[in-house]
Design a protein around this motif. Sequence first.
Motif, PDB file in Angstrom:
ATOM      1  N   ALA A 262      22.614  71.549  45.860  1.00 36.09           N
ATOM      2  CA  ALA A 262      21.790  71.345  47.571  1.00 36.09           C
ATOM      3  C   ALA A 262      20.686  72.042  47.865  1.00 36.09           C
ATOM      4  CB  ALA A 262      23.466  71.715  49.015  1.00 36.09           C
ATOM      5  N   SER A 263      20.226  71.715  48.928  1.00 32.45           N
ATOM      6  CA  SER A 263      19.318  72.298  49.948  1.00 32.45           C
ATOM      7  C   SER A 263      19.037  72.332  50.923  1.00 32.45           C
ATOM      8  CB  SER A 263      17.487  71.843  48.531  1.00 32.45           C
ATOM      9  OG  SER A 263      16.458  72.484  49.823  1.00 32.45           O
ATOM     10  N   LEU A 264      18.181  72.891  51.674  1.00 30.30           N
ATOM     11  CA  LEU A 264      17.576  72.618  53.146  1.00 30.30           C
ATOM     12  C   LEU A 264      16.201  73.185  53.712  1.00 30.30           C
ATOM     13  CD1 LEU A 264      18.759  71.233  56.037  1.00 30.30           C
ATOM     14  CD2 LEU A 264      19.768  73.553  57.007  1.00 30.30           C
ATOM     15  N   ASN A 265      15.514  72.733  54.345  1.00 33.90           N
ATOM     16  CA  ASN A 265      13.654  72.999  54.393  1.00 33.90           C
ATOM     17  C   ASN A 265      14.104  73.025  56.059  1.00 33.90           C
ATOM     18  OD1 ASN A 265      12.313  72.735  52.000  1.00 33.90           O
ATOM     19  ND2 ASN A 265      13.864  70.645  51.806  1.00 33.90           N
ATOM     20  N   CYS A 266      13.865  74.325  56.337  1.00 41.22           N
ATOM     21  CA  CYS A 266      14.290  74.488  58.127  1.00 41.22           C
ATOM     22  C   CYS A 266      13.346  75.502  58.909  1.00 41.22           C
ATOM     23  CB  CYS A 266      16.010  74.660  58.343  1.00 41.22           C
ATOM     24  SG  CYS A 266      15.935  76.312  57.812  1.00 41.22           S
ATOM     25  N   SER A 267      12.667  75.354  59.908  1.00 43.23           N
ATOM     26  CA  SER A 267      12.174  76.362  61.207  1.00 43.23           C
ATOM     27  C   SER A 267      13.570  76.693  61.476  1.00 43.23           C
ATOM     28  CB  SER A 267      10.894  75.777  61.941  1.00 43.23           C
ATOM     29  OG  SER A 267      11.602  74.220  62.196  1.00 43.23           O
ATOM     30  N   ALA A 268      12.794  77.441  63.055  1.00 41.70           N
ATOM     31  CA  ALA A 268      14.136  77.207  64.487  1.00 41.70           C
ATOM     32  C   ALA A 268      14.020  76.329  64.831  1.00 41.70           C
ATOM     33  CB  ALA A 268      13.264  78.126  65.215  1.00 41.70           C
ATOM     34  N   THR A 269      13.701  74.766  64.760  1.00 41.23           N
ATOM     35  CA  THR A 269      13.465  73.896  65.814  1.00 41.23           C
ATOM     36  C   THR A 269      13.933  72.387  65.432  1.00 41.23           C
ATOM     37  OG1 THR A 269      11.034  72.977  65.773  1.00 41.23           O
ATOM     38  CG2 THR A 269      12.495  75.120  67.420  1.00 41.23           C
ATOM     39  N   ARG A 270      13.408  72.304  63.498  1.00 41.33           N
ATOM     40  CA  ARG A 270      13.547  71.527  62.285  1.00 41.33           C
ATOM     41  C   ARG A 270      14.435  71.529  61.302  1.00 41.33           C
ATOM     42  NH1 ARG A 270       9.050  69.290  65.829  1.00 41.33           N
ATOM     43  NH2 ARG A 270       9.073  67.023  66.179  1.00 41.33           N
ATOM     44  N   ALA A 271      14.942  70.597  60.720  1.00 45.13           N
ATOM     45  CA  ALA A 271      15.525  71.055  59.818  1.00 45.13           C
ATOM     46  C   ALA A 271      15.285  69.317  58.625  1.00 45.13           C
ATOM     47  CB  ALA A 271      16.555  70.870  59.451  1.00 45.13           C
ATOM     48  N   MET A 272      15.284  69.344  57.733  1.00 49.62           N
ATOM     49  CA  MET A 272      15.534  68.626  55.883  1.00 49.62           C
ATOM     50  C   MET A 272      16.194  68.484  55.175  1.00 49.62           C
ATOM     51  SD  MET A 272      11.805  66.668  54.375  1.00 49.62           S
ATOM     52  CE  MET A 272      11.425  68.625  53.156  1.00 49.62           C
ATOM     53  N   ALA A 273      17.087  67.807  54.692  1.00 47.76           N
ATOM     54  CA  ALA A 273      18.284  67.549  53.937  1.00 47.76           C
ATOM     55  C   ALA A 273      17.496  66.959  53.232  1.00 47.76           C
ATOM     56  CB  ALA A 273      19.165  67.394  54.531  1.00 47.76           C
ATOM     57  N   GLN A 274      17.244  67.980  51.546  1.00 44.98           N
ATOM     58  CA  GLN A 274      16.503  67.012  50.036  1.00 44.98           C
ATOM     59  C   GLN A 274      17.327  67.681  49.570  1.00 44.98           C
ATOM     60  OE1 GLN A 274      12.592  68.683  50.155  1.00 44.98           O
ATOM     61  NE2 GLN A 274      11.798  66.941  48.507  1.00 44.98           N
ATOM     62  N   ALA A 275      17.958  67.212  48.178  1.00 51.39           N
ATOM     63  CA  ALA A 275      18.595  67.378  47.125  1.00 51.39           C
ATOM     64  C   ALA A 275      17.715  68.585  46.004  1.00 51.39           C
ATOM     65  CB  ALA A 275      19.247  66.001  47.029  1.00 51.39           C
ATOM     66  N   VAL A 276      17.797  69.456  45.297  1.00 53.33           N
ATOM     67  CA  VAL A 276      16.805  69.574  44.375  1.00 53.33           C
ATOM     68  C   VAL A 276      16.696  68.766  43.306  1.00 53.33           C
ATOM     69  CG1 VAL A 276      16.842  71.725  42.416  1.00 53.33           C
ATOM     70  CG2 VAL A 276      17.714  72.346  44.965  1.00 53.33           C
ATOM     71  N   HIS A 277      17.137  67.933  42.869  1.00 48.30           N
ATOM     72  CA  HIS A 277      16.746  67.648  42.024  1.00 48.30           C
ATOM     73  C   HIS A 277      15.807  66.242  41.967  1.00 48.30           C
ATOM     74  CE1 HIS A 277      18.789  63.988  43.605  1.00 48.30           C
ATOM     75  NE2 HIS A 277      20.372  64.554  43.228  1.00 48.30           N
ATOM     76  N   GLY A 278      14.920  65.825  40.841  1.00 52.10           N
ATOM     77  CA  GLY A 278      14.125  64.878  40.982  1.00 52.10           C
ATOM     78  C   GLY A 278      14.409  63.290  41.113  1.00 52.10           C
ATOM     79  N   ALA A 279      13.276  62.382  41.028  1.00 53.37           N
ATOM     80  CA  ALA A 279      14.262  61.219  41.508  1.00 53.37           C
ATOM     81  C   ALA A 279      14.830  60.199  40.217  1.00 53.37           C
ATOM     82  CB  ALA A 279      12.723  60.033  41.306  1.00 53.37           C
ATOM     83  N   ALA A 280      15.230  60.946  38.830  1.00 56.74           N
ATOM     84  CA  ALA A 280      15.447  59.924  37.605  1.00 56.74           C
ATOM     85  C   ALA A 280      15.192  58.086  37.616  1.00 56.74           C
ATOM     86  CB  ALA A 280      16.574  60.186  37.591  1.00 56.74           C
ATOM     87  N   PRO A 281      14.496  57.801  37.619  1.00 63.19           N
ATOM     88  CA  PRO A 281      14.214  56.826  37.613  1.00 63.19           C
ATOM     89  C   PRO A 281      14.913  55.624  37.087  1.00 63.19           C
ATOM     90  CG  PRO A 281      12.364  57.971  36.829  1.00 63.19           C
ATOM     91  CD  PRO A 281      12.347  58.528  37.397  1.00 63.19           C
ATOM     92  N   ALA A 282      14.983  56.719  35.900  1.00 62.90           N
ATOM     93  CA  ALA A 282      15.552  55.804  33.952  1.00 62.90           C
ATOM     94  C   ALA A 282      16.793  55.718  34.722  1.00 62.90           C
ATOM     95  CB  ALA A 282      15.405  56.197  33.010  1.00 62.90           C
ATOM     96  N   LEU A 283      17.410  55.692  35.666  1.00 66.34           N
ATOM     97  CA  LEU A 283      18.652  56.039  36.322  1.00 66.34           C
ATOM     98  C   LEU A 283      18.635  54.970  37.436  1.00 66.34           C
ATOM     99  CD1 LEU A 283      20.691  59.472  36.197  1.00 66.34           C
ATOM    100  CD2 LEU A 283      20.857  57.493  34.610  1.00 66.34           C
ATOM    101  N   ALA A 284      17.878  54.558  37.501  1.00 65.37           N
ATOM    102  CA  ALA A 284      17.431  53.700  39.390  1.00 65.37           C
ATOM    103  C   ALA A 284      18.850  52.263  39.444  1.00 65.37           C
ATOM    104  CB  ALA A 284      16.251  53.393  39.887  1.00 65.37           C
ATOM    105  N   GLY A 285      18.824  51.839  40.347  1.00 64.51           N
ATOM    106  CA  GLY A 285      20.001  50.871  40.261  1.00 64.51           C
ATOM    107  C   GLY A 285      20.928  50.862  39.153  1.00 64.51           C
TER     108      GLY A 285
END
Length: 358
Positions: A262-285
């Motif tokens: 897991a991963s959180l990118n944040c400042s004092a006022t805003r935050a973004m949840a973003q997993a560490v892993h990539g897009a894995a296009p071969a698994l898509a769908g």
Amino acid sequence: MRAATTPRLGLIEGDGIGPEVVRATRLVVDEALSASGVMPVDWVPLPMGLTAIAECGAPLPESTLAALDGLDAWILGPHDNAAYPPETRIAPGGVIRKRFDLYANIRPARAFEGVRATASDIDLVLVRENSEGFYADRNMFAGSGEFQPTADVALAVGLVTRAATERIAREACLLAATRRGRVTIVHKANVLPMTMGLFRDVCYEVAREYPTVRVDDLHVDAAAAQMVRAAAEFDVLVTENMFGDILSDLAGELAGSLGLAASLNCSATRAMAQAVHGAAPALAGHNRANPAALQLSAAMLLHWLGIRDGNEALRQAGARVDRAVAATLAAGIATADLGGLASTSEFTEQVCARVHRR
């Protein structure tokens, strides 16, 4: 304390497995908020990636950035910028982090019951300075920090400032004070005495403001070796951008899989949840992707919103998501990357069911 009002969150699906794991995360967040007495999220879907290129001609349209300007937090799916046309090959996550000065990247790594981990006792948090360092998209006022004066010579500029180091050191010390009270400064001052020496020294200066927190430091190569040998000795690690990126991937694998990172990118006022892993296009769908990392990232986002707003219901919702993912894994329910048989949707159904349990 603010009332348990309706959160308004951005929802950015991204590329590859992004639409599947983002939708799975939305379902779990909605369940957790309902169980905690919070009104359902006012979700704001926004385009990014290959879909945005097809619709808007850019992987990160200005309309998306403008919409984020009006939001406090959002969930970001993975992007596959290697598949973008050359003229649009930017990393959208990096652009968003820079635009909104999301200077702290918080990346926990812990072993889960039911998951085979290389380091079965790992329980650490890596606090990564997210706004400067050696990454070329974050270290110049204008232009890029990576450039080629000739076809055969490439140069990169690393940036370390006192101000940015002070604020990330405070994040690390505050976090350590809620855990086991130890911060390890990770650097490479033996070969980069000016940049990494400044980072190390300023971290120590800030740490003196927190007398209950024990502080030490390690060179990055020694930290990597120690993490493999005795991960349980670490509590909170604070480091610069590139070192943090590398060490957090290592920690994620030691904990069992990047599918749990897991991963959180944040400042004092805003935050973004973003997993560490990539897009894995071969698994898509194929309904096979592991949504746990983004679900755990969303739990961090809810906790962050609860702390910022003094809203205990949001904190409880975040804790429900975290506990429900852990309980699902402990029950032996996992996706294929963890050796399990569950599909993305089946895993998510099980997490949703456990969100309501005390």
